[in-house]
Design an enzyme around this catalytic site. Structure first.
Site, short mmCIF file in Angstrom:
data_model
loop_
_atom_site.label_atom_id
_atom_site.label_comp_id
_atom_site.label_asym_id
_atom_site.label_seq_id
_atom_site.Cartn_x
_atom_site.Cartn_y
_atom_site.Cartn_z
N SER A 251 1.19 -1.28 -0.02
CA SER A 251 0.14 -0.68 0.06
C SER A 251 1.14 1.19 0.22
CB SER A 251 -0.82 -0.13 0.96
OG SER A 251 -0.31 0.55 2.40
N LYS B 194 0.45 4.40 6.68
CA LYS B 194 0.40 5.72 5.34
C LYS B 194 0.88 6.50 5.30
CE LYS B 194 -3.07 2.09 5.17
NZ LYS B 194 -2.95 0.96 3.20
#
Length: 255
Positions: free
Chosen positions: A63, A138
């Site tokens: 990701s 993230k």
């Protein structure tokens, strides 16, 4: 006389043997005692370092590509953010705020018992992170109070009315098949809005808008700021800079 002399000689010899034996036993005893103390102190220091200063994690998914690749190992600064807080563009590791990892299968590398044992030992001193698959990583896009909107005609995310140029780190598949995500949020106090760099393949804040947490990550769930890639060695170094992406973004307007 000869018998008395022999007895005295044997008595002195036995005494020397007793002293030597006692000294040896005492020496080994002191050695093992000191060794145990050293090991306990080392484990205590490593525990304190992992808990309050720095931790190591591996990247379980794609990701954050291309900034981070699957199985990269990183160091996370836990101490500095306690005093300075977080900035837009920081790459952060955080615990699941609730439901983010539900139904997500993260394959673990197939390793033998020896490798697993070594990994466990390294985890004691912070050089390995067997619980990495229980965390997420993230990039911070919105801080408390920020107004985050996606997207303008160019597909850019805006923060407090300023479009972001994230081309230096975002991986985005071009073309008509590129998925579109619309959101218009104000980050609540004590929370962050986070997105993955692999923008088309990251189940980040956008995917959890309809859940109880509305996609926001509580600061209490954030472990720290990732600052160094330690493995593989050919990519050793600091993480990709994002300092230009947020130039000109003003502080949120208090309401």
């Amino acid at each position: 006389m000869t018998s008395e002399f022999a007895d005295a000689h044997m008595s002195r010899r036995d005494a020397r043997r007793h002293r030597t034996s006692t000294k040896r036993k005492g020496g080994w005893g002191v050695f093992f005692r000191d060794l145990v103390v050293i090991i306990l102190v080392a484990l205590l220091v490593s525990f304190l370092v992992k808990t309050f200063v720095v931790r190591s994690f591996y990247i379980p998914s794609g990701s954050m590509e291309n900034t981070l690749q699957v199985q990269d190992r990183i160091l996370v600064d836990e101490l500095t953010p306690r005093f300075t807080g977080y900035d837009r563009g920081d790459v952060v590791v955080f615990r699941d705020p609730g439901g983010w990892l539900q139904g997500v299968s993260v394959p673990k590398p197939d390793r033998g018992p020896i490798a697993e044992g070594v990994d466990w030992v390294l985890s004691l001193v912070g050089l390995s992170a067997p619980d990495s698959s229980e965390h997420l990583i993230k990039r911070v896009i919105g801080l408390p109070g920020d107004h985050v909107v996606c997207c303008n005609e160019l597909g850019q995310t805006s923060v407090n009315g300023v479009p972001l140029d994230e081309s230096s780190y975002v991986r985005m598949t071009p073309g008509p098949d590129r998925p579109e995500y619309k959101y218009d949020v104000v980050v609540p106090a004590g929370s962050l809005w986070v997105l993955g760099d692999n923008r088309n393949n990251s189940q980040d804040s956008r995917f959890h808008l309809d859940e109880p947490g509305a996609g926001f990550v509580p600061l209490s769930d954030v472990v720290g700021r990732a600052f160094l890639r330690t493995w593989p060695f050919d990519r050793f170094g600091g993480l990709g800079a994002s300092d230009t992406a947020f130039i000109g973004v003003p502080d949120p307007v208090a309401e």
